[in-house]
Design an enzyme around this catalytic site. Sequence first.
Site, PDB file in Angstrom:
ATOM      1  N   ARG A   1     -24.918  53.116 -31.034  1.00 47.01           N
ATOM      2  CA  ARG A   1     -25.775  52.103 -31.657  1.00 47.01           C
ATOM      3  C   ARG A   1     -25.439  50.697 -31.145  1.00 47.01           C
ATOM      4  O   ARG A   1     -26.229  49.781 -31.285  1.00 47.01           O
ATOM      5  CB  ARG A   1     -25.532  52.089 -33.181  1.00 47.01           C
ATOM      6  CG  ARG A   1     -26.361  53.047 -33.995  1.00 47.01           C
ATOM      7  CD  ARG A   1     -25.979  52.937 -35.454  1.00 47.01           C
ATOM      8  NE  ARG A   1     -26.227  51.613 -36.002  1.00 47.01           N
ATOM      9  CZ  ARG A   1     -27.371  51.198 -36.505  1.00 47.01           C
ATOM     10  NH1 ARG A   1     -28.398  52.003 -36.545  1.00 47.01           N
ATOM     11  NH2 ARG A   1     -27.490  49.986 -36.983  1.00 47.01           N
TER      12      ARG A   1
ATOM     13  N   ARG B   1     -46.960  57.438 -43.667  1.00 45.06           N
ATOM     14  CA  ARG B   1     -46.004  58.453 -44.085  1.00 45.06           C
ATOM     15  C   ARG B   1     -45.844  58.447 -45.604  1.00 45.06           C
ATOM     16  O   ARG B   1     -45.795  57.399 -46.246  1.00 45.06           O
ATOM     17  CB  ARG B   1     -44.661  58.187 -43.398  1.00 45.06           C
ATOM     18  CG  ARG B   1     -43.769  59.368 -43.393  1.00 45.06           C
ATOM     19  CD  ARG B   1     -42.887  59.371 -42.178  1.00 45.06           C
ATOM     20  NE  ARG B   1     -41.765  58.457 -42.344  1.00 45.06           N
ATOM     21  CZ  ARG B   1     -40.706  58.442 -41.520  1.00 45.06           C
ATOM     22  NH1 ARG B   1     -40.662  59.260 -40.507  1.00 45.06           N
ATOM     23  NH2 ARG B   1     -39.732  57.597 -41.720  1.00 45.06           N
TER      24      ARG B   1
ATOM     25  N   LYS C   1     -38.612  60.932 -32.107  1.00 46.63           N
ATOM     26  CA  LYS C   1     -37.344  61.166 -31.404  1.00 46.63           C
ATOM     27  C   LYS C   1     -36.593  62.390 -31.944  1.00 46.63           C
ATOM     28  O   LYS C   1     -36.101  63.214 -31.162  1.00 46.63           O
ATOM     29  CB  LYS C   1     -36.513  59.895 -31.585  1.00 46.63           C
ATOM     30  CG  LYS C   1     -35.101  59.941 -31.155  1.00 46.63           C
ATOM     31  CD  LYS C   1     -34.518  58.533 -31.297  1.00 46.63           C
ATOM     32  CE  LYS C   1     -34.437  58.081 -32.741  1.00 46.63           C
ATOM     33  NZ  LYS C   1     -33.115  58.261 -33.354  1.00 46.63           N
TER      34      LYS C   1
ATOM     35  N   ARG D   1     -36.652  46.819 -40.030  1.00 46.22           N
ATOM     36  CA  ARG D   1     -35.968  47.883 -39.282  1.00 46.22           C
ATOM     37  C   ARG D   1     -36.245  47.747 -37.797  1.00 46.22           C
ATOM     38  O   ARG D   1     -35.381  48.024 -36.960  1.00 46.22           O
ATOM     39  CB  ARG D   1     -36.450  49.254 -39.766  1.00 46.22           C
ATOM     40  CG  ARG D   1     -35.850  49.667 -41.111  1.00 46.22           C
ATOM     41  CD  ARG D   1     -36.601  50.846 -41.700  1.00 46.22           C
ATOM     42  NE  ARG D   1     -36.340  52.106 -41.027  1.00 46.22           N
ATOM     43  CZ  ARG D   1     -37.113  53.185 -41.146  1.00 46.22           C
ATOM     44  NH1 ARG D   1     -38.201  53.144 -41.888  1.00 46.22           N
ATOM     45  NH2 ARG D   1     -36.797  54.301 -40.533  1.00 46.22           N
TER      46      ARG D   1
ATOM     47  N   ARG E   1     -42.090  55.998 -49.338  1.00 45.64           N
ATOM     48  CA  ARG E   1     -40.646  55.758 -49.407  1.00 45.64           C
ATOM     49  C   ARG E   1     -40.366  54.264 -49.284  1.00 45.64           C
ATOM     50  O   ARG E   1     -41.074  53.554 -48.575  1.00 45.64           O
ATOM     51  CB  ARG E   1     -39.935  56.432 -48.216  1.00 45.64           C
ATOM     52  CG  ARG E   1     -40.042  57.920 -48.169  1.00 45.64           C
ATOM     53  CD  ARG E   1     -39.034  58.475 -47.177  1.00 45.64           C
ATOM     54  NE  ARG E   1     -38.952  57.638 -45.945  1.00 45.64           N
ATOM     55  CZ  ARG E   1     -37.957  57.717 -45.069  1.00 45.64           C
ATOM     56  NH1 ARG E   1     -36.972  58.548 -45.268  1.00 45.64           N
ATOM     57  NH2 ARG E   1     -37.951  56.979 -43.990  1.00 45.64           N
TER      58      ARG E   1
END
Length: 206
Positions: free
Chosen positions: A88, A122, A13, A161, A150
């Site tokens: 949001r 990632r 995005k 998430r 991470r």
Amino acid sequence: MNIIIFGPPGSGKGTQAKRLADRYGIPRICTGEILRESIKKKTELGLKIKNILDAGNYVSDDIAVALVQKRLEDVDCAEGYILDGFPRTLSQAEALDEFSEVGFVLFLSVSDKEVIKRLSKRRQCPKCNKLTNISEGESCKECKVKFIIRDDDDPEVIKKRLIVYHDLTQPLMEYYKPRNLVHVINGEQSEEKVFKELLLALGDDD
Ligand code: ZN
């Protein structure tokens, strides 16, 4: 051209929003960046925001709305904007309608399975913070240190998430749907293909 872009973490995005911003000469407005900027300015509001974020919380709708409203008054927004990370919540979306007319809602659709697959690949350089993919090798060429995963990209954290993402996004899609503003783009295609389909959704077929 007033655009909102939605998509799960890892949907690409941010990259697409930047490309659209470049193409149309309009700013990509990312709430995270506005928050960081107001913290830098060390105003009373900035300090308040810092305390909220440091405690791991989200800023209230009122604060987010006020910051975005102010940002949209800047001259670079005269021809439009791409909002990334706002609204949001439903109440943020309702507030946005009070001061701006949304023209397009672009939704990059990527399955949870694919998001998990992408984000688990990632890695990040612990020194320069560059984000990369495991295919790029094990260490950062510049810093000569090994990439790490991470905390945010830990599979369990990714799942959480995604739950938050779906809970927040679903009502927003329902909110915009009756106005025929929502364009769902298959985000599981190449970056180029996704970009082309976004342009088509915006009525830009060249
Ligand atoms: Zn590095």
